[in-house]
Design a protein around this motif. Structure first.
Motif, PDB file in Angstrom:
ATOM      1  N   HIS A   1       0.861  -1.185   0.000  1.00 55.12           N
ATOM      2  CA  HIS A   1       0.000   0.000   0.000  1.00 55.12           C
ATOM      3  C   HIS A   1       0.898   1.236   0.000  1.00 55.12           C
ATOM      4  CE1 HIS A   1      -3.589   2.384   0.677  1.00 55.12           C
ATOM      5  NE2 HIS A   1      -3.019   2.968   1.712  1.00 55.12           N
ATOM      6  N   HIS A   2       0.996   1.887  -1.181  1.00 58.02           N
ATOM      7  CA  HIS A   2       1.882   3.034  -1.355  1.00 58.02           C
ATOM      8  C   HIS A   2       3.313   2.625  -0.968  1.00 58.02           C
ATOM      9  CE1 HIS A   2      -1.507   5.429  -2.359  1.00 58.02           C
ATOM     10  NE2 HIS A   2      -2.046   5.399  -1.137  1.00 58.02           N
ATOM     11  N   ASN A   3       3.894   3.260   0.050  1.00 60.74           N
ATOM     12  CA  ASN A   3       5.263   2.960   0.466  1.00 60.74           C
ATOM     13  C   ASN A   3       5.302   2.107   1.726  1.00 60.74           C
ATOM     14  OD1 ASN A   3       6.452   4.466  -1.620  1.00 60.74           O
ATOM     15  ND2 ASN A   3       6.203   6.367  -0.467  1.00 60.74           N
ATOM     16  N   SER A   4       4.281   1.299   1.931  1.00 59.53           N
ATOM     17  CA  SER A   4       4.217   0.473   3.129  1.00 59.53           C
ATOM     18  C   SER A   4       3.675  -0.905   2.782  1.00 59.53           C
ATOM     19  CB  SER A   4       3.340   1.145   4.194  1.00 59.53           C
ATOM     20  OG  SER A   4       2.006   1.238   3.733  1.00 59.53           O
ATOM     21  N   PHE A   5       3.768  -1.809   3.751  1.00 61.94           N
ATOM     22  CA  PHE A   5       3.198  -3.149   3.618  1.00 61.94           C
ATOM     23  C   PHE A   5       2.200  -3.365   4.752  1.00 61.94           C
ATOM     24  CE2 PHE A   5       7.330  -3.460   1.573  1.00 61.94           C
ATOM     25  CZ  PHE A   5       7.035  -4.144   0.403  1.00 61.94           C
ATOM     26  N   PHE A   6       1.308  -4.286   4.521  1.00 65.95           N
ATOM     27  CA  PHE A   6       0.339  -4.639   5.560  1.00 65.95           C
ATOM     28  C   PHE A   6       0.307  -6.156   5.681  1.00 65.95           C
ATOM     29  CE2 PHE A   6      -3.808  -5.494   7.423  1.00 65.95           C
ATOM     30  CZ  PHE A   6      -3.878  -4.527   8.421  1.00 65.95           C
ATOM     31  N   LEU A   7       0.543  -6.645   6.903  1.00 65.96           N
ATOM     32  CA  LEU A   7       0.562  -8.084   7.165  1.00 65.96           C
ATOM     33  C   LEU A   7      -0.720  -8.491   7.874  1.00 65.96           C
ATOM     34  CD1 LEU A   7       4.218  -8.477   8.553  1.00 65.96           C
ATOM     35  CD2 LEU A   7       3.437  -8.477   6.174  1.00 65.96           C
ATOM     36  N   SER A   8      -1.376  -9.508   7.362  1.00 63.51           N
ATOM     37  CA  SER A   8      -2.617  -9.978   7.971  1.00 63.51           C
ATOM     38  C   SER A   8      -2.764 -11.474   7.744  1.00 63.51           C
ATOM     39  CB  SER A   8      -3.823  -9.231   7.389  1.00 63.51           C
ATOM     40  OG  SER A   8      -3.983  -9.546   6.015  1.00 63.51           O
TER      41      SER A   8
ATOM     42  N   ARG B   1     -15.534 -15.972  23.605  1.00 65.06           N
ATOM     43  CA  ARG B   1     -15.434 -14.509  23.516  1.00 65.06           C
ATOM     44  C   ARG B   1     -14.329 -14.094  22.551  1.00 65.06           C
ATOM     45  NH1 ARG B   1     -17.779 -10.952  26.950  1.00 65.06           N
ATOM     46  NH2 ARG B   1     -16.082  -9.507  26.459  1.00 65.06           N
ATOM     47  N   LEU B   2     -13.199 -14.780  22.637  1.00 66.84           N
ATOM     48  CA  LEU B   2     -12.082 -14.458  21.756  1.00 66.84           C
ATOM     49  C   LEU B   2     -12.451 -14.703  20.293  1.00 66.84           C
ATOM     50  CD1 LEU B   2      -9.192 -13.675  21.157  1.00 66.84           C
ATOM     51  CD2 LEU B   2      -8.475 -15.994  21.768  1.00 66.84           C
ATOM     52  N   LEU B   3     -13.120 -15.812  20.013  1.00 64.08           N
ATOM     53  CA  LEU B   3     -13.515 -16.117  18.640  1.00 64.08           C
ATOM     54  C   LEU B   3     -14.531 -15.098  18.122  1.00 64.08           C
ATOM     55  CD1 LEU B   3     -13.739 -20.006  18.855  1.00 64.08           C
ATOM     56  CD2 LEU B   3     -12.021 -18.667  17.635  1.00 64.08           C
ATOM     57  N   ARG B   4     -15.427 -14.638  18.982  1.00 61.10           N
ATOM     58  CA  ARG B   4     -16.379 -13.597  18.569  1.00 61.10           C
ATOM     59  C   ARG B   4     -15.654 -12.288  18.255  1.00 61.10           C
ATOM     60  NH1 ARG B   4     -21.033 -13.291  22.975  1.00 61.10           N
ATOM     61  NH2 ARG B   4     -21.647 -11.561  21.614  1.00 61.10           N
ATOM     62  N   TYR B   5     -14.597 -12.013  19.015  1.00 59.95           N
ATOM     63  CA  TYR B   5     -13.790 -10.816  18.741  1.00 59.95           C
ATOM     64  C   TYR B   5     -13.037 -10.977  17.418  1.00 59.95           C
ATOM     65  CZ  TYR B   5      -9.933  -7.493  19.132  1.00 59.95           C
ATOM     66  OH  TYR B   5      -9.016  -6.499  18.877  1.00 59.95           O
ATOM     67  N   VAL B   6     -12.446 -12.156  17.190  1.00 61.84           N
ATOM     68  CA  VAL B   6     -11.729 -12.417  15.941  1.00 61.84           C
ATOM     69  C   VAL B   6     -12.681 -12.296  14.756  1.00 61.84           C
ATOM     70  CG1 VAL B   6     -10.539 -14.198  14.605  1.00 61.84           C
ATOM     71  CG2 VAL B   6      -9.951 -13.841  17.013  1.00 61.84           C
ATOM     72  N   ASN B   7     -13.910 -12.755  14.926  1.00 56.90           N
ATOM     73  CA  ASN B   7     -14.901 -12.662  13.859  1.00 56.90           C
ATOM     74  C   ASN B   7     -15.196 -11.211  13.500  1.00 56.90           C
ATOM     75  OD1 ASN B   7     -16.715 -13.553  11.951  1.00 56.90           O
ATOM     76  ND2 ASN B   7     -18.368 -13.943  13.398  1.00 56.90           N
ATOM     77  N   ALA B   8     -15.174 -10.349  14.508  1.00 60.33           N
ATOM     78  CA  ALA B   8     -15.447  -8.936  14.268  1.00 60.33           C
ATOM     79  C   ALA B   8     -14.250  -8.229  13.653  1.00 60.33           C
ATOM     80  CB  ALA B   8     -15.838  -8.247  15.582  1.00 60.33           C
ATOM     81  N   MET B   9     -13.044  -8.703  13.952  1.00 61.88           N
ATOM     82  CA  MET B   9     -11.833  -7.995  13.545  1.00 61.88           C
ATOM     83  C   MET B   9     -10.905  -8.875  12.694  1.00 61.88           C
ATOM     84  SD  MET B   9     -12.534  -5.253  15.335  1.00 61.88           S
ATOM     85  CE  MET B   9     -13.505  -4.780  16.788  1.00 61.88           C
ATOM     86  N   PHE B  10     -11.448  -9.793  11.892  1.00 62.97           N
ATOM     87  CA  PHE B  10     -10.587 -10.751  11.204  1.00 62.97           C
ATOM     88  C   PHE B  10      -9.732 -10.108  10.112  1.00 62.97           C
ATOM     89  CE2 PHE B  10     -14.391 -10.768   8.574  1.00 62.97           C
ATOM     90  CZ  PHE B  10     -13.893 -10.867   7.277  1.00 62.97           C
ATOM     91  N   THR B  11     -10.087  -8.897   9.641  1.00 64.29           N
ATOM     92  CA  THR B  11      -9.281  -8.231   8.627  1.00 64.29           C
ATOM     93  C   THR B  11      -8.184  -7.361   9.236  1.00 64.29           C
ATOM     94  OG1 THR B  11     -10.868  -6.402   8.532  1.00 64.29           O
ATOM     95  CG2 THR B  11     -11.175  -8.205   6.962  1.00 64.29           C
ATOM     96  N   PHE B  12      -8.085  -7.344  10.563  1.00 64.47           N
ATOM     97  CA  PHE B  12      -7.055  -6.527  11.206  1.00 64.47           C
ATOM     98  C   PHE B  12      -5.679  -7.162  11.018  1.00 64.47           C
ATOM     99  CE2 PHE B  12      -8.888  -3.313  14.344  1.00 64.47           C
ATOM    100  CZ  PHE B  12     -10.026  -3.119  13.586  1.00 64.47           C
ATOM    101  N   GLY B  13      -4.653  -6.318  11.105  1.00 60.86           N
ATOM    102  CA  GLY B  13      -3.289  -6.800  10.968  1.00 60.86           C
ATOM    103  C   GLY B  13      -2.302  -5.721  11.353  1.00 60.86           C
ATOM    104  N   LEU B  14      -1.057  -5.904  10.921  1.00 60.57           N
ATOM    105  CA  LEU B  14       0.023  -4.992  11.281  1.00 60.57           C
ATOM    106  C   LEU B  14       0.591  -4.297  10.053  1.00 60.57           C
ATOM    107  CD1 LEU B  14       2.159  -6.946  13.906  1.00 60.57           C
ATOM    108  CD2 LEU B  14       0.817  -4.886  14.316  1.00 60.57           C
TER     109      LEU B  14
END
Length: 385
Positions: free
Chosen positions: A114-121, A206-219
């Motif tokens: 993405h432009h001059n950066s990378f995104f890991l997911s 609870r953790l899986l429900r959170y992952v389901n909400a934020m599964f596209t998140f990354g670094l």
């Protein structure tokens, strides 16, 4: 080759057994494969990194190439496309290899430019975990932590199968490669692998429900300074069963998060100062390794690495490890902190508890506090999702 012991045939001493089918994952296979590959890389001019033996470096005539190896998966980059192509050709002449072009996935980690950066997911991997748990359509949660757990509120979706629990928690461990925001909860769940209780299934759900909400998140990995700074924290006697403390730390290179850890301390700390002091020692070992790794990339840090801690008493002990009734039982190896302070490797600085980023690695937090620290960790939504 020779006949295996116990199966020698005296009538045919020079005969050997014919292997009709190879057995995958022989104990010596990875070592022999890596030795063969590294020998070939040395022959064509690469040298192994001093901090990481799976990193190979070419540095000649202003041409720099870096190769990272994980068994038979290889990442190669550098400042000369011509030399990269030459290296690939030399590898193909020796091994049966495929060139897959620019990296867009490595070991299940998706790499987005993405432009001059990378995104890991790991969004695809996260979806697979949810499907295996039967929770792809579960309700979303904004925080995987829960400060109060009750047996009467145990999960009914996952049931109580210990095998499923171990399978899901093991899979979630790999997800933490790009999701440091779930490291503490996953660490807590891993400690109950042998005998998961109803509250553990509830926390897993609870953790899986959170992952389901934020599964596209990354670094994100972005350009910036080469300044190294770290944050260290500890939750004193946080484990109610063993009264052991939890250490957590994270390290940034510029604005990019590059290292983090959550680990329960091996022994009981008699004070919060001792717990924080041990956490500082753990963070410092990682800092020393990272500074050596940066040298392999020709990045020399002239100034001390800033290590932030919210315990003034632990900082005082680190700067002057006096031996008295409250500290003489602390292991000697933890007192190496003072040596690295004197040699300007690290500079331990105080920080307010509300600004302590590593707090997310040591305890369950309220949703506003959790989301604030998650943002400071730079865990975010994929900009191209």
């Amino acid at each position: 080759m020779k006949q295996p012991k116990g199966f020698e045939e005296d009538a045919y001493p020079h005969y050997v057994c014919k292997l009709k089918k190879s057995i995958y994952r022989l104990k010596q296979s990875p070592r022999l494969w890596f030795q063969t590959l590294s020998d070939h890389l040395h022959n064509i001019g690469f040298i192994a990194g001093k901090a990481d033996t799976s990193l190979f470096i070419w540095n000649k005539d202003n041409v720099q190439l870096y190769m990272v190896i994980y068994i038979d998966d290889i990442l190669l980059t550098g400042n000369s496309s011509e030399m990269i192509n030459t290296t690939l050709e030399q590898l193909r002449n020796k091994f049966d290899m495929k060139h897959l072009g620019s990296a867009n996935s490595f070991l299940g980690i998706q790499i987005t430019r993405h432009h001059n950066s990378f995104f890991l997911s790991q969004s695809k991997y996260a979806i697979t975990i949810l499907e295996n748990a039967g929770m792809k359509t579960s309700k979303h949660l904004a925080n995987p932590s829960q400060t109060k757990l009750s047996d009467s509120q145990a999960s009914t979706v996952l049931g109580s199968d210990p095998m499923l629990y171990r399978h899901l928690v093991g899979a979630l461990q790999y997800l933490t490669l790009t999701r440091p925001d779930i490291s503490f909860v996953v660490n807590s769940l891993c400690q109950q692998m042998h005998n998961p209780m109803p509250t553990d299934f509830q926390l897993l759900q609870r953790l899986l429900r959170y992952v389901n909400a934020m599964f596209t998140f990354g670094l994100p990995i972005s350009q910036g300074t080469t300044e190294l700074q770290s944050f260290s924290d500890a939750d004193w006697a946080g484990d109610k069963n063993t009264r052991r403390s939890t250490s957590g730390y994270c390290t940034f290179l510029g604005n990019t998060l590059i290292s983090w850890s959550v680990k329960k301390q091996p022994t009981v700390a008699r004070s919060s100062t001792e717990a924080e002091y041990r956490s500082i020692a753990a963070a410092l070992t990682d800092i020393i390794w990272l500074r050596r790794l940066l040298l392999d990339f020709n990045i020399s840090l002239s100034s001390p690495t800033k290590l932030y801690c919210d315990s003034t008493s632990a900082i005082a002990l680190a700067n002057n490890p006096v031996f008295h009734a409250r500290t003489k039982h602390i292991e000697i190896d933890h007192h190496f902190i003072k040596d690295h302070i004197d040699t300007k490797t690290v500079n331990i600085l105080p920080i307010s508890t509300k600004d302590q980023v590593a707090d997310i690695f040591t305890k369950h937090l309220s949703t506003p506090r959790y989301q604030l620290l998650r943002d400071k960790l730079t865990v975010q939504l994929n900009p191209l999702a």
